[in-house]
Design an enzyme around this catalytic site. Sequence first.
Site, PDB file in Angstrom:
ATOM      1  N   GLY B  11     -25.620  24.974  24.594  1.00  0.00           N
ATOM      2  CA  GLY B  11     -25.595  24.009  25.694  1.00  0.00           C
ATOM      3  C   GLY B  11     -24.206  23.458  25.992  1.00  0.00           C
ATOM      4  O   GLY B  11     -23.837  23.274  27.146  1.00  0.00           O
ATOM      5  N   ASN B  12     -23.393  23.210  24.934  1.00  0.00           N
ATOM      6  CA  ASN B  12     -22.071  22.607  25.126  1.00  0.00           C
ATOM      7  C   ASN B  12     -21.109  23.512  25.897  1.00  0.00           C
ATOM      8  O   ASN B  12     -20.075  23.064  26.380  1.00  0.00           O
ATOM      9  CB  ASN B  12     -21.454  22.250  23.766  1.00  0.00           C
ATOM     10  CG  ASN B  12     -21.135  23.491  22.923  1.00  0.00           C
ATOM     11  OD1 ASN B  12     -21.909  24.446  22.895  1.00  0.00           O
ATOM     12  ND2 ASN B  12     -19.994  23.474  22.265  1.00  0.00           N
TER      13      ASN B  12
END
Lengths: 323, 323
Positions: B11-12
């Site tokens: 996600g990052n």
Amino acid sequence: MARVILIALGGNAIKQADEKGTSEEQFRNCWKTTKHISEIIKNLDKEDRLVITHGNGPQVGNLMVQQKLAEGIVPAHPMDVVGAMTQGQIGYMLQQTLRNHLKKLDLNVPVCAIVNQVLVDKNDPEFFGDKASKPVGNFLTEEEAKEMKKNNPDYIIKKVKPNGERCWRRTVPSPDPISNLEAEVIKKLVDAGVVVIASGGGGIPVLEDEEGNYQGIEAVIDKDLAGERLAEIVGANIFLILTDVEKAKINYGHPKEKALGKITFEEAKQYFEEGHFLAGSMGPKVKACLRFLENGGKRAIIASLDKALEAFKGDSGTIIEKD
Amino acid sequence: MARVILIALGGNAIKQADEKGTSEEQFRNCWKTTKHISEIIKNLDKEDRLVITHGNGPQVGNLMVQQKLAEGIVPAHPMDVVGAMTQGQIGYMLQQTLRNHLKKLDLNVPVCAIVNQVLVDKNDPEFFGDKASKPVGNFLTEEEAKEMKKNNPDYIIKKVKPNGERCWRRTVPSPDPISNLEAEVIKKLVDAGVVVIASGGGGIPVLEDEEGNYQGIEAVIDKDLAGERLAEIVGANIFLILTDVEKAKINYGHPKEKALGKITFEEAKQYFEEGHFLAGSMGPKVKACLRFLENGGKRAIIASLDKALEAFKGDSGTIIEKD
């Protein structure tokens, strides 16, 4: 000789004008649409190839309303990103329903939608002054229009109806498509026998900035004109534009109104130049057909989605051929 | 021997936890992410191949909030459709930024994101009773949870935190991915030298109904487990999971905590079975790595996005190899 067919689907192929646009409705429409396409595929030879493109106006409209209403809680995205989202959504619906039809027909043809950017020229006239020509989003009252302009000084808001309470709309540039950034990938897929769904909604509009980077821009590319570029890439010889009317007409709405059957390139060109076809409606479709034939295409057809197979066989629609 | 590398982005790579998720932020993150990827591509041989997959949790979350807030005006879509939208959005951002980096490096490698469905089993335990394990959307108060359940009797709403005001969340099934419906297309693209972005968000979850039709389902597939299936399809020998920590750890949070460097398949398997890795976090990553090595993969790496190139070269991350 192997045929390469490009099918351009109009808005009614995915969402009917009187529908709200639920997933159920859109899947049902896509199911009907891809049934017609599967019947065309059934009629193809092994060496023939098929590419599909589609509009996204109502889907972009709905997403923009959702994004707007949630502003302050979740950030709204610009039109290029929203366009990319609709390529995912509509690509999925068409890809899944077409695959299901092909499975029933025992046709082992791979189908795939791709994320697809289309290059436009930053010097396109549509980007200057108030030349922007594509209305998007809701009809607004004069007060709402002023409020929108205040909050978004860059927006161009135009009066699009002469009378009535709600006659203003945000209007964005509709630049001419120059080239398709994923052309090489599309060509590889088509050569490999994949039914590709590409250039959805006219493609995600991007331009090349001063550093040579591609970047998205708030604009809408006409899906039939972008479809014509796609047809060039894949060397299509048949361009089939499916819409909600059976034929293009001349003298539309006048006593001498006439639906067009088989016509020559020259006839079509003359009618186009005489202004028989409405801008934002039949105009760009005929323009795309003319370009297609000028660029080496063999046969362009404007026909009703419900008569797709007949039109493909030459028995329905307005059929334009170059001598 | 030519290497085939599968990169799974956490996600990052697209949205930082402390960001709201504007387009600017997400493009900026994608720009950084694809810079790392472009450096890996620069280090590849001509015959090597690269495939990318990514998560979509925060993007699905944001879209679900927008859809919810606009309900009554514009219909909300189910999770499979929302997932397809995020494949369009994230695919676009990664595709554009990676292409821009490659252009600067004078590397003529085509890049393309596809719309991608992943098949799950309707008999997967996650679909039964309250076995669903993937929390989605906002944290709710008990009252909000009750209200949601009243309006959506099918929803499973679970208490996900022991204390506090907001400790309830909607929870959806996270079934195991069985196969990738666009496997043939992905294989063709990879063989043709295209960097493919596929199986985004774990893929759009679909199952086969009684009539043999594929149809979407409200669920979330773990992106690392779906990435492992993708790795099988393309015959990947290197599986690189990029996340926000440098290494997997055992005895996490305890005095004997230890970061793992190079370990064997057997060691990793033992640690996994001993329960060292958190479900919903490092657990599925290690599980995906083990599956990958069991299915013929050569080297699985869990590493920090910022050290992607070092990890690829064997100088960072937790590296698991089979003897």
